[in-house]
Design a protein around this motif. Structure first.
Motif, PDB file in Angstrom:
ATOM      1  N   THR A 188       1.781  22.342  -8.637  1.00 52.37           N
ATOM      2  CA  THR A 188       2.473  22.067  -7.373  1.00 52.37           C
ATOM      3  C   THR A 188       1.524  21.468  -6.344  1.00 52.37           C
ATOM      4  OG1 THR A 188       3.963  23.928  -7.816  1.00 52.37           O
ATOM      5  CG2 THR A 188       3.901  23.081  -5.569  1.00 52.37           C
ATOM      6  N   ILE A 189       0.287  21.963  -6.288  1.00 48.64           N
ATOM      7  CA  ILE A 189      -0.702  21.409  -5.364  1.00 48.64           C
ATOM      8  C   ILE A 189      -1.002  19.955  -5.724  1.00 48.64           C
ATOM      9  CG2 ILE A 189      -3.097  21.578  -4.593  1.00 48.64           C
ATOM     10  CD1 ILE A 189      -2.843  24.613  -4.903  1.00 48.64           C
ATOM     11  N   LEU A 190      -1.107  19.664  -7.015  1.00 52.05           N
ATOM     12  CA  LEU A 190      -1.331  18.282  -7.444  1.00 52.05           C
ATOM     13  C   LEU A 190      -0.157  17.393  -7.045  1.00 52.05           C
ATOM     14  CD1 LEU A 190      -2.879  18.785 -11.005  1.00 52.05           C
ATOM     15  CD2 LEU A 190      -4.041  17.994  -8.938  1.00 52.05           C
ATOM     16  N   GLN A 191       1.051  17.911  -7.131  1.00 54.23           N
ATOM     17  CA  GLN A 191       2.221  17.132  -6.710  1.00 54.23           C
ATOM     18  C   GLN A 191       2.189  16.864  -5.211  1.00 54.23           C
ATOM     19  OE1 GLN A 191       5.379  19.641  -8.245  1.00 54.23           O
ATOM     20  NE2 GLN A 191       5.668  18.339 -10.036  1.00 54.23           N
ATOM     21  N   LEU A 192       1.771  17.852  -4.425  1.00 55.82           N
ATOM     22  CA  LEU A 192       1.654  17.650  -2.980  1.00 55.82           C
ATOM     23  C   LEU A 192       0.597  16.589  -2.659  1.00 55.82           C
ATOM     24  CD1 LEU A 192       1.836  21.377  -1.850  1.00 55.82           C
ATOM     25  CD2 LEU A 192       3.488  19.610  -1.242  1.00 55.82           C
ATOM     26  N   ASP A 193      -0.547  16.670  -3.330  1.00 57.41           N
ATOM     27  CA  ASP A 193      -1.593  15.662  -3.108  1.00 57.41           C
ATOM     28  C   ASP A 193      -1.135  14.282  -3.546  1.00 57.41           C
ATOM     29  OD1 ASP A 193      -3.402  17.427  -2.008  1.00 57.41           O
ATOM     30  OD2 ASP A 193      -4.323  17.939  -3.927  1.00 57.41           O
ATOM     31  N   LEU A 194      -0.417  14.206  -4.657  1.00 51.59           N
ATOM     32  CA  LEU A 194       0.088  12.908  -5.114  1.00 51.59           C
ATOM     33  C   LEU A 194       1.077  12.330  -4.118  1.00 51.59           C
ATOM     34  CD1 LEU A 194       0.341  10.733  -7.293  1.00 51.59           C
ATOM     35  CD2 LEU A 194       2.101  12.145  -8.385  1.00 51.59           C
ATOM     36  N   LEU A 195       1.931  13.185  -3.581  1.00 51.37           N
ATOM     37  CA  LEU A 195       2.890  12.731  -2.561  1.00 51.37           C
ATOM     38  C   LEU A 195       2.156  12.131  -1.366  1.00 51.37           C
ATOM     39  CD1 LEU A 195       5.940  14.842  -1.430  1.00 51.37           C
ATOM     40  CD2 LEU A 195       4.501  13.738   0.254  1.00 51.37           C
ATOM     41  N   LYS A 196       1.119  12.814  -0.926  1.00 50.63           N
ATOM     42  CA  LYS A 196       0.348  12.321   0.220  1.00 50.63           C
ATOM     43  C   LYS A 196      -0.328  10.986  -0.099  1.00 50.63           C
ATOM     44  CE  LYS A 196      -3.740  13.776   0.755  1.00 50.63           C
ATOM     45  NZ  LYS A 196      -4.973  14.584   0.942  1.00 50.63           N
ATOM     46  N   LEU A 197      -0.969  10.900  -1.250  1.00 48.94           N
ATOM     47  CA  LEU A 197      -1.696   9.680  -1.607  1.00 48.94           C
ATOM     48  C   LEU A 197      -0.755   8.501  -1.806  1.00 48.94           C
ATOM     49  CD1 LEU A 197      -4.311  11.151  -4.107  1.00 48.94           C
ATOM     50  CD2 LEU A 197      -4.720  10.357  -1.774  1.00 48.94           C
ATOM     51  N   MET A 198       0.405   8.754  -2.381  1.00 45.46           N
ATOM     52  CA  MET A 198       1.381   7.673  -2.574  1.00 45.46           C
ATOM     53  C   MET A 198       1.764   7.056  -1.241  1.00 45.46           C
ATOM     54  SD  MET A 198       3.950   9.202  -5.481  1.00 45.46           S
ATOM     55  CE  MET A 198       5.129   7.878  -5.203  1.00 45.46           C
ATOM     56  N   CYS A 199       2.048   7.898  -0.271  1.00 49.81           N
ATOM     57  CA  CYS A 199       2.502   7.390   1.027  1.00 49.81           C
ATOM     58  C   CYS A 199       1.371   6.669   1.766  1.00 49.81           C
ATOM     59  CB  CYS A 199       3.048   8.536   1.865  1.00 49.81           C
ATOM     60  SG  CYS A 199       4.545   9.289   1.179  1.00 49.81           S
ATOM     61  N   ILE A 200       0.153   7.213   1.708  1.00 49.56           N
ATOM     62  CA  ILE A 200      -0.966   6.570   2.400  1.00 49.56           C
ATOM     63  C   ILE A 200      -1.311   5.247   1.750  1.00 49.56           C
ATOM     64  CG2 ILE A 200      -3.419   6.779   2.944  1.00 49.56           C
ATOM     65  CD1 ILE A 200      -3.018   9.752   3.290  1.00 49.56           C
ATOM     66  N   ASN A 201      -1.395   5.221   0.421  1.00 50.34           N
ATOM     67  CA  ASN A 201      -1.775   3.994  -0.272  1.00 50.34           C
ATOM     68  C   ASN A 201      -0.741   2.893  -0.105  1.00 50.34           C
ATOM     69  OD1 ASN A 201      -4.126   5.152  -1.190  1.00 50.34           O
ATOM     70  ND2 ASN A 201      -3.270   5.764  -3.161  1.00 50.34           N
ATOM     71  N   ARG A 202       0.517   3.251  -0.086  1.00 48.48           N
ATOM     72  CA  ARG A 202       1.567   2.241  -0.011  1.00 48.48           C
ATOM     73  C   ARG A 202       1.904   1.836   1.417  1.00 48.48           C
ATOM     74  NH1 ARG A 202       2.061   4.856  -4.600  1.00 48.48           N
ATOM     75  NH2 ARG A 202       3.057   3.936  -6.426  1.00 48.48           N
ATOM     76  N   LEU A 203       1.386   2.560   2.383  1.00 49.99           N
ATOM     77  CA  LEU A 203       1.686   2.240   3.778  1.00 49.99           C
ATOM     78  C   LEU A 203       0.459   1.710   4.499  1.00 49.99           C
ATOM     79  CD1 LEU A 203       3.836   2.333   6.012  1.00 49.99           C
ATOM     80  CD2 LEU A 203       2.992   4.602   6.592  1.00 49.99           C
ATOM     81  N   HIS A 204      -0.504   2.559   4.748  1.00 51.72           N
ATOM     82  CA  HIS A 204      -1.657   2.168   5.553  1.00 51.72           C
ATOM     83  C   HIS A 204      -2.591   1.226   4.806  1.00 51.72           C
ATOM     84  CE1 HIS A 204      -1.239   4.360   9.324  1.00 51.72           C
ATOM     85  NE2 HIS A 204      -0.694   5.332   8.622  1.00 51.72           N
ATOM     86  N   LEU A 205      -2.902   1.536   3.558  1.00 49.23           N
ATOM     87  CA  LEU A 205      -3.841   0.688   2.849  1.00 49.23           C
ATOM     88  C   LEU A 205      -3.243  -0.674   2.547  1.00 49.23           C
ATOM     89  CD1 LEU A 205      -5.577   3.179   0.403  1.00 49.23           C
ATOM     90  CD2 LEU A 205      -6.223   2.488   2.705  1.00 49.23           C
ATOM     91  N   THR A 206      -1.929  -0.728   2.335  1.00 43.94           N
ATOM     92  CA  THR A 206      -1.272  -2.018   2.148  1.00 43.94           C
ATOM     93  C   THR A 206      -1.347  -2.838   3.423  1.00 43.94           C
ATOM     94  OG1 THR A 206       0.223  -1.056   0.531  1.00 43.94           O
ATOM     95  CG2 THR A 206       0.888  -3.136   1.525  1.00 43.94           C
ATOM     96  N   ASP A 207      -1.105  -2.189   4.563  1.00 42.13           N
ATOM     97  CA  ASP A 207      -1.219  -2.901   5.836  1.00 42.13           C
ATOM     98  C   ASP A 207      -2.640  -3.391   6.056  1.00 42.13           C
ATOM     99  OD1 ASP A 207       1.416  -2.406   6.277  1.00 42.13           O
ATOM    100  OD2 ASP A 207       1.085  -0.646   7.550  1.00 42.13           O
ATOM    101  N   TYR A 208      -3.619  -2.568   5.694  1.00 34.89           N
ATOM    102  CA  TYR A 208      -5.014  -2.957   5.886  1.00 34.89           C
ATOM    103  C   TYR A 208      -5.357  -4.156   5.005  1.00 34.89           C
ATOM    104  CZ  TYR A 208     -10.108  -2.712   5.653  1.00 34.89           C
ATOM    105  OH  TYR A 208     -11.436  -3.009   5.672  1.00 34.89           O
ATOM    106  N   SER A 209      -4.874  -4.125   3.757  1.00 32.66           N
ATOM    107  CA  SER A 209      -5.169  -5.233   2.853  1.00 32.66           C
ATOM    108  C   SER A 209      -4.542  -6.524   3.332  1.00 32.66           C
ATOM    109  CB  SER A 209      -4.667  -4.891   1.445  1.00 32.66           C
ATOM    110  OG  SER A 209      -5.297  -3.728   0.959  1.00 32.66           O
ATOM    111  N   VAL A 210      -3.289  -6.432   3.796  1.00 37.84           N
ATOM    112  CA  VAL A 210      -2.629  -7.625   4.308  1.00 37.84           C
ATOM    113  C   VAL A 210      -3.361  -8.168   5.528  1.00 37.84           C
ATOM    114  CG1 VAL A 210      -0.503  -8.468   5.349  1.00 37.84           C
ATOM    115  CG2 VAL A 210      -0.395  -6.968   3.354  1.00 37.84           C
ATOM    116  N   GLY A 211      -3.756  -7.251   6.433  1.00 37.34           N
ATOM    117  CA  GLY A 211      -4.479  -7.693   7.614  1.00 37.34           C
ATOM    118  C   GLY A 211      -5.812  -8.313   7.276  1.00 37.34           C
ATOM    119  N   LYS A 212      -6.476  -7.767   6.259  1.00 36.74           N
ATOM    120  CA  LYS A 212      -7.766  -8.299   5.855  1.00 36.74           C
ATOM    121  C   LYS A 212      -7.608  -9.682   5.265  1.00 36.74           C
ATOM    122  CE  LYS A 212     -11.863  -7.126   3.147  1.00 36.74           C
ATOM    123  NZ  LYS A 212     -12.465  -6.112   2.251  1.00 36.74           N
ATOM    124  N   VAL A 213      -6.579  -9.875   4.433  1.00 37.17           N
ATOM    125  CA  VAL A 213      -6.340 -11.195   3.861  1.00 37.17           C
ATOM    126  C   VAL A 213      -6.029 -12.202   4.942  1.00 37.17           C
ATOM    127  CG1 VAL A 213      -4.767 -12.507   2.401  1.00 37.17           C
ATOM    128  CG2 VAL A 213      -5.625 -10.299   1.620  1.00 37.17           C
TER     129      VAL A 213
END
Length: 238
Positions: A188-213
């Protein structure tokens, strides 16, 4: 009725050790049933949330809110709501810390009542050993009396072995239950961490990559204009 009377006699002869071990075993079984039902709902919910988050666009806040409302009553409800609330934070690190706080607040739900199982694993053999000592003491008392009978001596030894066996049964059931629930809690803890990482990677890091490009393309355009304009001016002057 005969079996019940035997249990009463055994309880009196063990000075209450056998009923106490039976009560501890009943508590372990009750906690095990409750935790099995809890994790039986929790782990499949985490898998469904994983699939639903993978299928939506994380930039759509309304879709995230709908998932958070749908799973509000589960262990993942607080983390999902934290993800929705943290979407507008400036950096991935800020969002990570915000969601981590919600995950930590969820932890007590995962090991609820499991301290009873841990205590039973330790207390069961110790109480059984105490019953063993009581039974052996009875046997020695009989041996010290005048004209001891074989049945009286073996009766005390039998009570000692029964108490030891009951204590071991409590410990075995507790260890098996504790190992299973530890595995479920880690999942369950791994599922919670995966949920968090999915949202951060697909939201903030995607925005950062687009801005960097975009910034890289902008710098290339500035460099090109810096070189093209002087050359064009020289050609015009020539």
């Amino acid at each position: 009725m005969n079996a019940f009377q035997q249990f009463i006699d055994l309880s009196m002869q063990s000075m209450g050790i056998i009923p106490l071990l039976a009560l501890i075993l009943l508590i372990v079984l009750a906690v095990a049933i409750e935790r099995i039902a809890f994790f039986g709902r929790t782990v499949p919910s985490g898998a469904r949330i994983d699939r639903e988050l993978s299928a939506i666009d994380h930039r759509q806040e309304q879709a995230l809110r709908e998932i958070a409302v749908r799973y509000r009553a589960t262990v993942f409800g607080g983390t999902l709501q934290a993800v929705v609330d943290a979407r507008h934070l400036d950096t991935p690190d800020a969002m990570d810390r915000y969601v981590d706080e919600a995950i930590v607040r969820t932890m007590p739900q995962l090991d609820k009542h499991l301290w009873l199982v841990n205590a039973a694993v330790t207390l069961g053999p110790l109480i059984g050993l105490l019953g063993t000592i009581i039974g052996i003491t009875e046997s020695f008392n009989v041996l010290g009396a005048a004209g001891p009978s074989a049945g009286a001596v073996t009766g005390g030894i039998g009570h000692a072995l029964i108490a030891t066996g009951c204590g071991l049964i409590v410990a075995i059931v507790g260890v098996a239950a504790n190992s299973y629930f530890d595995k479920r809690a880690r999942l369950t803890i791994l599922q919670l961490d995966l949920l968090k990482l999915m949202c951060i990677n697909r939201l903030h890091l995607t925005d950062y990559s687009v801005g960097k490009v975009r910034s890289v393309h902008g710098s290339h355009a500035a460099v090109q204009s810096a070189f093209v304009r002087p050359v064009g001016a020289e050609l015009a002057g020539a």
